[in-house]
Design a protein around this motif. Structure first.
Motif, PDB file in Angstrom:
ATOM      1  N   PRO A   1      -8.534 -12.936   4.776  1.00 28.87           N
ATOM      2  CA  PRO A   1      -9.633 -13.844   5.137  1.00 28.87           C
ATOM      3  C   PRO A   1      -9.171 -15.034   5.981  1.00 28.87           C
ATOM      4  O   PRO A   1      -9.887 -15.470   6.886  1.00 28.87           O
ATOM      5  CB  PRO A   1     -10.182 -14.316   3.780  1.00 28.87           C
ATOM      6  CG  PRO A   1      -9.213 -13.879   2.757  1.00 28.87           C
ATOM      7  CD  PRO A   1      -8.437 -12.752   3.316  1.00 28.87           C
TER       8      PRO A   1
ATOM      9  N   ASP B   1      -0.068   1.401   9.447  1.00 24.22           N
ATOM     10  CA  ASP B   1       0.769   1.998   8.403  1.00 24.22           C
ATOM     11  C   ASP B   1       0.181   3.317   7.946  1.00 24.22           C
ATOM     12  O   ASP B   1      -0.929   3.681   8.341  1.00 24.22           O
ATOM     13  CB  ASP B   1       0.933   1.025   7.221  1.00 24.22           C
ATOM     14  CG  ASP B   1      -0.363   0.769   6.465  1.00 24.22           C
ATOM     15  OD1 ASP B   1      -1.025   1.745   6.040  1.00 24.22           O
ATOM     16  OD2 ASP B   1      -0.716  -0.422   6.288  1.00 24.22           O
TER      17      ASP B   1
ATOM     18  N   GLY C   1      -4.762 -12.978  -2.470  1.00 17.57           N
ATOM     19  CA  GLY C   1      -6.019 -12.613  -1.823  1.00 17.57           C
ATOM     20  C   GLY C   1      -6.447 -13.602  -0.754  1.00 17.57           C
ATOM     21  O   GLY C   1      -7.635 -13.878  -0.581  1.00 17.57           O
ATOM     22  N   GLU C   2      -5.482 -14.135  -0.044  1.00 20.93           N
ATOM     23  CA  GLU C   2      -5.812 -15.185   0.929  1.00 20.93           C
ATOM     24  C   GLU C   2      -5.522 -14.800   2.372  1.00 20.93           C
ATOM     25  O   GLU C   2      -6.134 -15.342   3.292  1.00 20.93           O
ATOM     26  CB  GLU C   2      -4.957 -16.429   0.639  1.00 20.93           C
ATOM     27  CG  GLU C   2      -5.525 -17.352  -0.390  1.00 20.93           C
ATOM     28  CD  GLU C   2      -4.646 -18.585  -0.580  1.00 20.93           C
ATOM     29  OE1 GLU C   2      -5.189 -19.611  -0.960  1.00 20.93           O
ATOM     30  OE2 GLU C   2      -3.422 -18.495  -0.349  1.00 20.93           O
TER      31      GLU C   2
ATOM     32  N   THR D   1      -8.445  -9.592  -4.379  1.00 23.91           N
ATOM     33  CA  THR D   1      -7.176  -8.852  -4.304  1.00 23.91           C
ATOM     34  C   THR D   1      -7.210  -7.665  -5.248  1.00 23.91           C
ATOM     35  O   THR D   1      -7.894  -7.697  -6.278  1.00 23.91           O
ATOM     36  CB  THR D   1      -5.973  -9.772  -4.661  1.00 23.91           C
ATOM     37  OG1 THR D   1      -4.784  -8.997  -4.619  1.00 23.91           O
ATOM     38  CG2 THR D   1      -6.107 -10.395  -6.052  1.00 23.91           C
TER      39      THR D   1
ATOM     40  N   GLY E   1       1.880  -9.340  -2.112  1.00 22.93           N
ATOM     41  CA  GLY E   1       0.683 -10.183  -2.100  1.00 22.93           C
ATOM     42  C   GLY E   1       0.132 -10.306  -3.505  1.00 22.93           C
ATOM     43  O   GLY E   1       0.490  -9.549  -4.406  1.00 22.93           O
ATOM     44  N   PHE E   2      -0.713 -11.291  -3.739  1.00 24.93           N
ATOM     45  CA  PHE E   2      -1.414 -11.433  -5.018  1.00 24.93           C
ATOM     46  C   PHE E   2      -2.455 -12.530  -4.926  1.00 24.93           C
ATOM     47  O   PHE E   2      -3.289 -12.680  -5.784  1.00 24.93           O
ATOM     48  CB  PHE E   2      -0.439 -11.733  -6.163  1.00 24.93           C
ATOM     49  CG  PHE E   2       0.464 -12.911  -5.891  1.00 24.93           C
ATOM     50  CD1 PHE E   2       0.051 -14.208  -6.175  1.00 24.93           C
ATOM     51  CD2 PHE E   2       1.710 -12.726  -5.332  1.00 24.93           C
ATOM     52  CE1 PHE E   2       0.880 -15.286  -5.906  1.00 24.93           C
ATOM     53  CE2 PHE E   2       2.545 -13.803  -5.058  1.00 24.93           C
ATOM     54  CZ  PHE E   2       2.136 -15.091  -5.341  1.00 24.93           C
TER      55      PHE E   2
ATOM     56  N   ALA F   1     -11.814  -6.990   1.128  1.00 29.10           N
ATOM     57  CA  ALA F   1     -10.424  -7.237   1.546  1.00 29.10           C
ATOM     58  C   ALA F   1     -10.342  -8.481   2.419  1.00 29.10           C
ATOM     59  O   ALA F   1      -9.311  -9.158   2.466  1.00 29.10           O
ATOM     60  CB  ALA F   1      -9.871  -6.029   2.294  1.00 29.10           C
TER      61      ALA F   1
ATOM     62  N   ALA G   1       0.836  -1.213   0.000  1.00 27.77           N
ATOM     63  CA  ALA G   1       0.000   0.000   0.000  1.00 27.77           C
ATOM     64  C   ALA G   1       0.867   1.258   0.000  1.00 27.77           C
ATOM     65  O   ALA G   1       0.396   2.348   0.328  1.00 27.77           O
ATOM     66  CB  ALA G   1      -0.933  -0.017   1.209  1.00 27.77           C
TER      67      ALA G   1
HETATM   68  P1  ADP Z   1      -3.283  -9.956  -1.140  1.00 31.59           P
HETATM   69  O1  ADP Z   1      -2.295  -9.182  -0.379  1.00 31.59           O
HETATM   70  O2  ADP Z   1      -2.755 -11.236  -1.647  1.00 31.59           O
HETATM   71  O3  ADP Z   1      -3.989  -9.166  -2.180  1.00 31.59           O
HETATM   72  P2  ADP Z   1      -4.668  -9.980   1.367  1.00 31.59           P
HETATM   73  O4  ADP Z   1      -5.720 -10.876   1.888  1.00 31.59           O
HETATM   74  O5  ADP Z   1      -3.446  -9.882   2.124  1.00 31.59           O
HETATM   75  O6  ADP Z   1      -4.419 -10.422  -0.112  1.00 31.59           O
HETATM   76  O7  ADP Z   1      -5.295  -8.530   1.219  1.00 31.59           O
HETATM   77  C1  ADP Z   1      -6.454  -8.350   0.464  1.00 31.59           C
HETATM   78  C2  ADP Z   1      -6.538  -6.932  -0.087  1.00 31.59           C
HETATM   79  O8  ADP Z   1      -6.748  -6.023   0.974  1.00 31.59           O
HETATM   80  C3  ADP Z   1      -5.304  -6.460  -0.759  1.00 31.59           C
HETATM   81  O9  ADP Z   1      -5.287  -6.845  -2.120  1.00 31.59           O
HETATM   82  C4  ADP Z   1      -5.380  -4.959  -0.600  1.00 31.59           C
HETATM   83  O10 ADP Z   1      -6.140  -4.385  -1.622  1.00 31.59           O
HETATM   84  C5  ADP Z   1      -6.131  -4.788   0.702  1.00 31.59           C
HETATM   85  N1  ADP Z   1      -5.239  -4.470   1.835  1.00 31.59           N
HETATM   86  C6  ADP Z   1      -4.838  -5.322   2.780  1.00 31.59           C
HETATM   87  N2  ADP Z   1      -4.054  -4.697   3.680  1.00 31.59           N
HETATM   88  C7  ADP Z   1      -3.951  -3.417   3.301  1.00 31.59           C
HETATM   89  C8  ADP Z   1      -3.254  -2.248   3.796  1.00 31.59           C
HETATM   90  N3  ADP Z   1      -2.505  -2.294   4.892  1.00 31.59           N
HETATM   91  N4  ADP Z   1      -3.394  -1.093   3.126  1.00 31.59           N
HETATM   92  C9  ADP Z   1      -4.141  -1.032   2.009  1.00 31.59           C
HETATM   93  N5  ADP Z   1      -4.798  -2.092   1.471  1.00 31.59           N
HETATM   94  C10 ADP Z   1      -4.725  -3.260   2.099  1.00 31.59           C
END
Ligand code: ADP
Ligand code: MG
Length: 642
Positions: free
Chosen positions: A109, A67, A105-106, A86, A102-103, A80, A46
Motif C-alpha cells: 500500500p 516471481d 502489511g505496509e 497481511t 514481511g509481517f 494485498a 511466497a
Molecule cells: P507484508 O509483506 O508485510 O505482509 P506487503 O504489503 O508487502 O505486506 O504485502 C501484503 C500481502 O500481499 C502479503 O502479506 C502477501 O500475502 C501478498 N503478497 C505480496 N507480494 C506477493 C508475492 N510476490 N507473491 C504472493 N503474495 C504476495
C-alpha cells in the motif's frame, strides 16, 4: 508559501487512507532500492524459486519484479494493497516467532500510494489458472482485470514519487540509484542459495545467480579473485545458533568497509554489535584502516530476535546480546586461529620431524628456551654462552650446499665487511634486557602458563635456520621444509614486549627506592580511579594521598625504570578515558628494537624464540604483519610459472 495555522485547529480527524499510506511510505520506501527490497522479500515469502528484477532509469521510471511463487487469489488482490493487511501473521504470538520477511502489511500500500502500481498474480490453487491484475495510480485503486500470466506474481512500479516532488528531490542520479538497487538485490540474492536471481538494468543483464550456485560461487561472481581466493569458511553450531559463511584471510584485508555482509536468519542486517564481534575476532590483524571481508548468516531461533524495530526491518534487537557476540566472535576466531603462524609451524613441523633436521640444529637448552632466566650475573652469562654454543653447533652442522650454504657464505661475507654482526655482549644484553623476565605467577595462572609454554616449546624444539639480516631491519629464516620467512624485527619485538605487558599475570615488579610522586588535579584523580585496578594488575603500586593531592607510586613493573614509569603514569592520568592497552602499544613501540639496527645471529634466534611464545605472533599490536612467508608456490607465482 502559505502555512496552515495549527493553533486554531481543534478538530481531530482520521487521516484519509491515501495520506496515511503516503506518510508510511516515507519510512518504508525511501528510494528505488528499498522498493526493490520489499518486492523481492515478498517473492521469497511466497516460496518463489526464481526471482527476476528489471530496473529502468535507476528505478524512477520503472521497477519490475517477477516471481514463480504461490501467487495471490483474485479476491485478495485488493487486500494485498490495503494498509495493515497481511497473510503472514494472525496474532501477537506470531510476532515473536516470525519466519517471514514481511509481517507489517505496509509495503505494497505504501508503494502504491506514491507510484503507478500494478500487481498481476496467478494463484497456485486457482482451478482454471486465470491470472488477475490490479492497477493502483498514486493510491487510487482501479478495477481488477483478467491478464495473461502463467505462474507467480509480477509487480510493476512506475513513476515512483511523481506525486511527491519533495521525495523526488532527494533521489540521486539514476546511476547511483541503480547501483544501490543492484547492491540490495545482490545482498539478498547471495544468501538465498535455493533461489535463482536475475537482475537487469534495462535490457542489460547485470547479475545472474543460478539455482545451483552455492554461496561461495555467488560470492565469486561479485567479489574479485584477490579476495575470494583466500577466503576461509565458517560453519559453527554454538549456543543453539548456526553461524555460517565466509571471511577473509587476515593477511588480505581491505581499507573499505563495504564488504561486511551480515544476516540474521537470512535477513540482511546492519548491526553494531555484530560488527564489533567481527572486529574483535580480527583484533590482532586489524590496523585502524583495515576491514575484513565477511559474509555471515546467523541462524537463530526467531524468538531470540526482535525484527520489528524499524519499518524497513534492517535493524534487529537480540534478546541475549552477550551470547550472540560471543558466538560470532568464537566462531570466527576458531577459523582465523588456523591461519596463524603457530598453527602453521605446528602442522608443518609435526609432519616433518625428520632426522636430518633434528641433527641440523640441537634442541636449545631449557634455560634459554623457557623464559625463567634473567641475564643477571651467572645465569645471564651462562645463557648467553649457550646461545652462542648452540649457534656454533648450528654453523658446524650446516650443510654447505644449496641455499643454506649460500646464505652462510653470504652472512659471513657481511660479517667480514663489518656490516652485520655485533659481537659485543653488552649490546646484546642491553637490547634484550627488556624481554627477559622473572615469572611471578599465581598458582592457577602458573599451571595454565606452563602448559602453554611447554606446548610452544614443543613447536620450537626444531629451530628454523637463521640465514641473515636484511638491511639491518628484517630477519630471514628458513624452515626445514625449505620455506623462507622474513620477520620484521621491530614488529616482532613490539609484539613480544606488548604481550608481556598485557599478560599481567606474568609481570614481575620492582620496589622503588625513591617512590615516584605525581601531584594530581581533581580531573586526574577521576582518571586514576578508573584505572587504579588495571595499574595494580600491571604491577604499579600506587597510593593516593588525599590530604596532599598527590599520587605516590612505590612499585613498578620490571619492564619500566623510574623515569619511563613516571612518563607512563602521567600519560595514563592525562587521558580521562584510558585504554591501557593502547598505552602498552605506545610503550612497546617505543622500546622495541628499531629498523636499521644490527642484530647478531644469537639475538635473532632469541627474538624468534620469544616471539614464538606470544599468543598472537602473526601481527604486531598495531595490526601490521610480523612475518612474510615465501614458499615455493609463492615463488612460482612471482616467476609466472603457474
Ligand atoms: P507484508 O509483506 O508485510 O505482509 P506487503 O504489503 O508487502 O505486506 O504485502 C501484503 C500481502 O500481499 C502479503 O502479506 C502477501 O500475502 C501478498 N503478497 C505480496 N507480494 C506477493 C508475492 N510476490 N507473491 C504472493 N503474495 C504476495
Ligand atoms: Mg512485504
Amino acid at each position: 508559501m502559505k502555512h496552515k495555522d495549527i493553533s486554531k485547529n481543534s478538530n481531530i480527524q482520521l487521516l484519509p487512507p491515501e495520506l496515511a499510506n503516503q506518510i508510511a511510505a516515507g519510512e518504508v520506501v525511501e528510494r528505488p532500492s528499498s522498493v526493490l527490497k520489499e518486492l523481492i522479500e515478498n517473492s521469497l515469502d511466497a516460496s518463489a524459486s526464481s526471482i527476476n528484477a528489471i530496473i529502468e532509469d535507476g528505478g524512477q521510471a520503472s521497477i519490475k519484479v517477477s516471481d514463480n511463487g504461490k501467487g495471490i487469489p483474485k479476491e485478495e488482490l485488493a487486500l494485498a494493497v490495503t494498509r495493515h493487511a497481511t497473510s503472514k501473521i494472525n496474532n501477537i504470538r506470531d510476532l515473536s516467532t516470525i519466519n517471514s520477511f514481511g509481517f507489517r502489511g505496509e509495503a505494497l500500500p505504501s508503494i502504491a500510494s506514491v507510484s503507478r502500481f500494478r500487481i498481476a498474480s496467478c494463484w497456485v490453487d486457482e482451478p482454471d489458472k486465470q491470472a488477475y491484475a490490479l492497477d493502483v495510480n498514486f493510491g487510487e485503486h482501479k478495477e481488477i482485470q483478467p491478464v495473461a500470466l502463467y505462474k507467480g506474481t509480477q509487480v510493476e512500479v512506475r513513476d515512483l514519487f511523481n506525486n511527491i516532488p519533495a521525495r523526488l528531490k532527494f533521489l540521486k542520479n539514476p546511476n547511483t540509484e541503480l547501483k544501490r538497487a543492484q547492491e540490495i538485490f545482490t545482498r539478498v540474492g547471495l544468501i538465498h542459495t535455493n533461489v535463482a536471481f536475475e537482475f537487469s538494468a534495462g535490457t542489460r543483464k547485470a547479475l545472474t545467480f543460478l539455482l545451483e550456485d552455492s554461496l561461495f560461487e555467488r560470492l565469486c561472481k561479485i567479489w574479485s579473485p584477490s579476495i575470494t581466493n583466500d577466503m576461509l569458511e565458517v560453519n559453527n553450531s554454538i549456543y543453539d545458533m548456526n553461524i555460517t559463511g565466509f571471511i577473509s584471510n587476515p593477511r588480505s584485508l581491505y581499507a573499505k568497509a563495504d564488504k561486511l555482509l551480515l544476516y540474521v536468519n537470512k535477513r540482511p542486517v546492519s548491526d553494531k554489535l555484530l560488527i564489533r564481534a567481527i572486529r574483535q575476532a580480527y583484533k590482532h590483524s586489524l590496523t585502524t584502516k583495515d576491514y575484513p571481508q565477511v559474509i555471515i548468516n546467523i541462524n537463530i531461533n526467531p524468538e531470540e530476535v526482535d525484527v520489528n524495530v524499524h519499518p524497513a526491518k534492517s535493524e534487529v534487537r537480540f534478546r541475549d546480546e552477550q551470547s550472540i557476540f560471543k558466538a560470532l566472535y568464537v566462531s570466527l576466531e576458531k577459523v582465523l586461529e588456523k591461519k596463524l603462524f603457530l598453527h602453521q609451524v605446528n602442522a608443518r613441523e609435526n609432519s616433518q620431524k625428520n632426522i636430518e633436521s633434528q641433527n641440523l640444529l640441537r634442541e636449545p637448552s631449557s634455560d634459554f628456551s623457557t623464559f625463567s632466566s634473567t641475564f643477571s650475573s651467572y645465569e645471564e652469562k651462562n645463557s648467553y654462552n649457550k646461545i652462542e654454543n648452540n649457534f656454533e653447533n648450528t654453523q658446524n652442522n650446516m650443510q654447505p650446499s644449496g641455499f643454506w650454504g649460500y646464505a652462510d657464505t653470504f652472512s659471513k661475507g657481511l660479517d667480514k665487511q663489518g656490516m652485520s654482526m655485533i659481537k659485543d655482549k653488552k649490546v646484546f644484553e642491553k637490547n634484550f634486557e627488556e624481554v627477559i623476565y622473572k615469572p611471578s605467577l599465581t598458582q592457577d595462572n602458573k599451571v595454565n602458563q606452563e602448559s602453554i609454554i611447554s606446548e610452544k616449546k614443543n613447536t620450537s624444539h626444531i629451530l628454523p635456520h637463521f640465514l641473515c639480516q636484511i638491511e639491518s631491519s628484517y630477519l630471514l629464516f628458513q624452515q626445514h621444509n625449505g620455506t623462507l620467512f622474513i620477520l620484521d624485527q621491530h614488529a616482532v619485538h613490539e609484539r613480544v614486549l606488548f604481550d608481556k605487558l598485557a599478560k599481567k599475570e606474568i609481570l614481575a615488579n620492582q620496589k622503588l627506592l625513591v617512590p615516584i610522586s605525581i601531584s594530581l588535579h581533581s580531573s586526574e584523580y577521576e582518571a586514576f580511579l578508573t584505572v587504579q585496578q588495571e595499574l595494580k594488575n600491571t604491577g604499579f603500586q600506587c597510593v593516593y594521598e588525599e590530604n596532599e593531592n598527590f599520587l605516590e607510586c612505590t612499585e613498578i613493573p620490571l619492564e619500566f625504570n623510574s623515569a619511563t614509569a613516571e612518563k607512563f603514569l602521567q600519560k595514563v592520568l592525562k587521558n580521562s578515558i584510558v585504554d591501557i592497552h593502547s598505552l602498552f602499544i605506545d610503550y612497546a613501540c617505543d622500546k622495541a628494537i628499531k629498523a636499521n639496527q644490527n642484530l647478531t645471529h644469537a639475538e635473532a634466534i632469541n627474538l624468534y624464540q620469544q616471539w614464538l611464545l606470544c599468543e598472537q605472533p602473526d601481527f604486531c599490536p598495531h595490526g601490521r604483519p610480523c612475518y612474510i612467508l615465501i614458499d615455493k608456490e609463492y615463488l612460482d607465482k612471482l616467476f609466472k610459472r603457474t
